[in-house]
Design an enzyme around this catalytic site. Structure first.
Site, PDB file in Angstrom:
ATOM      1  N   TRP A 186       0.836  -1.207   0.000  1.00 28.19           N
ATOM      2  CA  TRP A 186       0.000   0.000   0.000  1.00 28.19           C
ATOM      3  C   TRP A 186       0.866   1.250   0.000  1.00 28.19           C
ATOM      4  CZ3 TRP A 186      -4.250  -1.256  -1.948  1.00 28.19           C
ATOM      5  CH2 TRP A 186      -4.926  -2.423  -1.586  1.00 28.19           C
ATOM      6  N   ASP A 246      -1.789   7.060   6.016  1.00 32.03           N
ATOM      7  CA  ASP A 246      -2.837   6.136   5.592  1.00 32.03           C
ATOM      8  C   ASP A 246      -3.117   5.241   6.795  1.00 32.03           C
ATOM      9  OD1 ASP A 246      -4.314   3.990   4.652  1.00 32.03           O
ATOM     10  OD2 ASP A 246      -2.912   3.418   3.064  1.00 32.03           O
ATOM     11  N   LYS A 300     -12.182  -1.475   6.904  1.00 30.63           N
ATOM     12  CA  LYS A 300     -11.517  -2.366   7.852  1.00 30.63           C
ATOM     13  C   LYS A 300     -12.055  -2.162   9.265  1.00 30.63           C
ATOM     14  CE  LYS A 300      -8.519  -3.079   4.349  1.00 30.63           C
ATOM     15  NZ  LYS A 300      -7.765  -2.205   3.467  1.00 30.63           N
TER      16      LYS A 300
HETATM   17  C1  LIG Z   1      -7.080  -1.858   2.271  1.00 29.52           C
HETATM   18  C2  LIG Z   1      -6.024  -0.843   2.292  1.00 29.52           C
HETATM   19  C3  LIG Z   1      -5.889   0.104   1.260  1.00 29.52           C
HETATM   20  C4  LIG Z   1      -6.752   0.106   0.018  1.00 29.52           C
HETATM   21  O1  LIG Z   1      -7.961   0.632   0.256  1.00 29.52           O
HETATM   22  P1  LIG Z   1      -9.029   0.822  -0.922  1.00 29.52           P
HETATM   23  O2  LIG Z   1     -10.160   1.469  -0.188  1.00 29.52           O
HETATM   24  O3  LIG Z   1      -9.357  -0.555  -1.435  1.00 29.52           O
HETATM   25  O4  LIG Z   1      -8.437   1.663  -1.960  1.00 29.52           O
HETATM   26  C5  LIG Z   1      -4.912   1.066   1.394  1.00 29.52           C
HETATM   27  N1  LIG Z   1      -4.089   1.099   2.458  1.00 29.52           N
HETATM   28  C6  LIG Z   1      -4.191   0.199   3.453  1.00 29.52           C
HETATM   29  C7  LIG Z   1      -3.260   0.298   4.617  1.00 29.52           C
HETATM   30  C8  LIG Z   1      -5.145  -0.800   3.405  1.00 29.52           C
HETATM   31  O5  LIG Z   1      -5.240  -1.693   4.405  1.00 29.52           O
END
Ligand SMILES: *Cc1c(COP(=O)(O)O)cnc(C)c1O
Length: 357
Positions: free
Chosen positions: A100, A167, A191
């Site tokens: 990511w 993020d 999540k």
């Molecule tokens: C799941 C995840 C993403 C991707 O998220 P999307 O909403 O599918 O774009 C990005 N960063 C992290 C840390 C994630 O766990």
């Protein structure tokens, strides 16, 4: 319905209370006689959900007044792009701790000078780099606080000489955070705080409007600040469920309370991984995530992987297959994953050990 213990990485387990409230609202949203998926976002009933949701975010994470709270489309992946669009002028630095993080860096590289200040790619991202210095000439420094795929986590709020952007897709609301240490926090809701379809962004107002490039309207965070996250049709359904998820979190005592439970769940599972001779953890111990627990069969027991997977499945465990880039197993034990589920998995590992020893 079949009793399962859901350890999926996302979209994933949500609190039953939030699901029940959603089912009710699918029949009748706030006494309007209209299902929540058919309500106009320009009604006062809907605006009250937006307001409630924003204030729950502010309250639960203790978000200072000079930060905006936005609900957006496009997932964290779109976030990778609007972070760079809105904040990259000369140079940006990224902490490369997984796939990511790499994807976030790639978007910035497409727009200007951006690089990995430090990386753990040398060991399949099984640890968080520590020996590095953040240059003071960066427009911002970007981190991924929880590395969902590898099960590593930065569980503290770092000091940073430049605006810090995080993020927090997979560990938001799992622990108390000092929001004032960050210029921006963003992530997908799916999540820890809701279903797929909505992205959150917490942005300090003073960092907006500092770049000289043209920013397309929908990617310009100022558009969504001005439009109060309703410049265009918001993801009404996803925001509704997110609001119910946050109401549940507040009802059980908020982020501090859930953090204690999260630590308890993680200690229980890591404790078993460390004790059980059949299994071994893959993340560096000091960087272990309390959200995603990654493990494999111990040396000499590799041939039992499929058998354990089937054994666990029979006992109701679902979603424990590791990410394809790491293999083995991954149990995602997000906020809404109950302690009983973690206990069930631990029992399952013990039983398997008895069978094979
Ligand atoms: C799941 C995840 C993403 C991707 O998220 P999307 O909403 O599918 O774009 C990005 N960063 C992290 C840390 C994630 O766990």
């Amino acid at each position: 319905m079949k009793k399962v213990h859901n350890f999926t990485a996302g979209p994933c387990v949500l609190p039953q209370e939030a699901i029940d409230k959603t089912i009710e609202a699918l029949k009748d949203f706030k006494g309007t006689g209209v299902p929540v998926i058919s309500i106009s976002h320009r009604t006062k009933e809907w605006e009250s959900v937006m307001d409630e949701c924003r204030s729950l975010w502010r309250e639960l994470l203790n978000i200072p007044e000079d930060y905006e709270i936005l609900f957006l489309h496009g997932g964290a992946s779109m976030g990778f792009l609007y972070v760079a669009m809105n904040f990259l002028e000369k140079k940006a630095g990224y902490l490369e701790t997984g796939v990511w993080a790499k994807k976030a860096l790639k978007e910035a590289k497409g727009l200007g000078e951006a690089y990995a200040v430090a990386s753990s790619a040398d060991k399949t991202f099984c640890y968080i780099p520590k020996d590095y210095e953040i240059p003071s000439d960066l427009d911002y420094f970007h981190i991924t606080t929880n590395n969902t795929i590898y099960g590593t986590e930065i569980r503290y709020d770092m000091d940073c000489p430049v605006p810090l952007i995080a993020d927090m897709s997979s560990d938001i609301m799992s622990r108390p955070v000092d929001v004032s240490k960050y210029a921006m926090i963003y992530g997908g809701a799916q999540k820890n705080v809701g279903p797929a379809g909505v992205t959150f962004a917490i942005v300090r107002r003073d960092i907006l409007g500092k770049v000289s490039r043209y920013i397309p309207t929908m990617l310009d965070l100022r558009t969504h600040v001005e439009g109060k996250s309703m410049f265009n049709t918001p993801p009404v359904f996803a925001i509704f469920v997110m609001n119910e998820t946050l109401k549940w979190l507040k009802s059980i005592g908020g982020v501090e309370a859930i953090h204690k439970i999260n630590v308890q769940k993680a200690e229980l599972l890591y404790g078993e991984i460390d004790r059980n001779p059949l299994f071994v953890g893959t993340a560096a111990k000091e960087d272990r995530s309390i959200m995603n627990v990654c493990f494999v069969m111990a040396p000499g027991y590799e041939h039992l992987q499929d058998e354990f997977m089937a054994f666990a499945k029979e006992r109701g465990m679902t979603g424990i297959k590791g990410h394809r880039s790491v293999g083995g197993f991954r149990a995602s034990i997000y906020n809404a994953c109950p302690l009983e589920s973690v206990q069930a998995l631990v029992d399952c590992m013990k039983e398997f050990e008895q069978l094979k020893k």
